[in-house]
Design an enzyme around this catalytic site. Sequence first.
Site, short mmCIF file in Angstrom:
data_model
loop_
_atom_site.label_atom_id
_atom_site.label_comp_id
_atom_site.label_asym_id
_atom_site.label_seq_id
_atom_site.Cartn_x
_atom_site.Cartn_y
_atom_site.Cartn_z
N ARG A 1 96.87 39.69 9.71
CA ARG A 1 97.77 40.81 10.01
C ARG A 1 96.99 42.13 10.10
O ARG A 1 97.26 42.97 10.96
CB ARG A 1 98.85 40.92 8.94
CG ARG A 1 99.85 39.77 8.95
CD ARG A 1 100.73 39.80 7.72
NE ARG A 1 101.56 41.00 7.64
CZ ARG A 1 102.19 41.40 6.53
NH1 ARG A 1 102.04 40.71 5.41
NH2 ARG A 1 102.93 42.48 6.56
N ARG B 1 104.66 34.15 -1.68
CA ARG B 1 105.18 33.92 -0.34
C ARG B 1 104.04 33.59 0.61
O ARG B 1 102.92 34.07 0.44
CB ARG B 1 105.96 35.14 0.15
CG ARG B 1 107.17 35.47 -0.67
CD ARG B 1 107.95 36.64 -0.10
NE ARG B 1 107.13 37.83 0.10
CZ ARG B 1 107.63 39.04 0.30
NH1 ARG B 1 108.94 39.22 0.33
NH2 ARG B 1 106.83 40.07 0.48
N LYS C 1 103.84 52.83 2.71
CA LYS C 1 104.61 53.71 3.59
C LYS C 1 106.02 53.95 3.05
O LYS C 1 106.56 55.05 3.15
CB LYS C 1 104.68 53.12 5.01
CG LYS C 1 103.35 53.07 5.73
CD LYS C 1 103.49 52.75 7.20
CE LYS C 1 104.05 51.35 7.44
NZ LYS C 1 103.14 50.29 6.94
N ARG D 1 103.42 51.32 17.39
CA ARG D 1 102.35 50.46 16.89
C ARG D 1 101.23 50.27 17.91
O ARG D 1 100.13 49.85 17.56
CB ARG D 1 102.91 49.07 16.53
CG ARG D 1 103.87 49.07 15.36
CD ARG D 1 104.41 47.68 15.09
NE ARG D 1 105.41 47.66 14.04
CZ ARG D 1 105.15 47.50 12.75
NH1 ARG D 1 103.89 47.35 12.36
NH2 ARG D 1 106.11 47.49 11.86
N ARG E 1 101.28 39.71 -5.23
CA ARG E 1 102.74 39.72 -5.42
C ARG E 1 103.25 38.32 -5.76
O ARG E 1 102.81 37.32 -5.18
CB ARG E 1 103.45 40.22 -4.17
CG ARG E 1 103.34 41.69 -3.96
CD ARG E 1 104.33 42.23 -2.95
NE ARG E 1 104.22 41.65 -1.62
CZ ARG E 1 104.60 42.27 -0.52
NH1 ARG E 1 105.11 43.49 -0.59
NH2 ARG E 1 104.48 41.69 0.66
#
Length: 211
Positions: free
Chosen positions: A171, A160, A13, A88, A127
């Site tokens: 999520r 992370r 996004k 949301r 990542r």
Amino acid sequence: MRVILLGPPGAGKGTQAAAVKERFQIPHISTGDMLREHVKEGTELGRKAKEYMDGGKLVPDDLIIAMMEDRLSKEDCAGGFLLDGFPRTLPQAEALDRLLSKMGIKLDGVVLLDVSDDVVVERLSGRRVCRSCGAIYHVSFHPSSRGDLCEACGGELYQRDDDREEVIRRRLKVYHEQTAPLESYYEGKGLLRRVSGEGATDAVLKVLQGN
């Protein structure tokens, strides 16, 4: 151009929003940035929001909507805006509709970035972040030439906690539960446009320009 940009975490996004912002010269508004700004400036809304945030609670919708009203009333929004990741939930969408009606603002569209869960997991779980300087790498798309060490400073690269696959899938589950009703809601209004988030970096821009 008054647009809402929806999509799961890792859908790109931010990249798409940057292209739209540059082309149409409109502000890119995210609830996270808005919250941080109010808290930093110590506004009345920011102080109320901080009480919830410090207690580990979600900021209530009415506070978010009040911040949104404040933001949309600013001069730079007169020519349009891009809302990133808000609303949301269906109650937030309904509250936003009431606010926009009150302000005499009409949405031009709601763009949904379609990205498969597996692609999101690959993007986010790969990542790696440098503990020393914060540089970001990716094990597949942008690996460090020094292996587990940062190219810039030699610091240790780590994953992370919120980039672990099990966390990402949780999520995504929450996202799908919240967003499915929004798709039907905006489709019913004739506003929803679906765009693949797995292709060109200016995909949203092309759709908004009618290409």
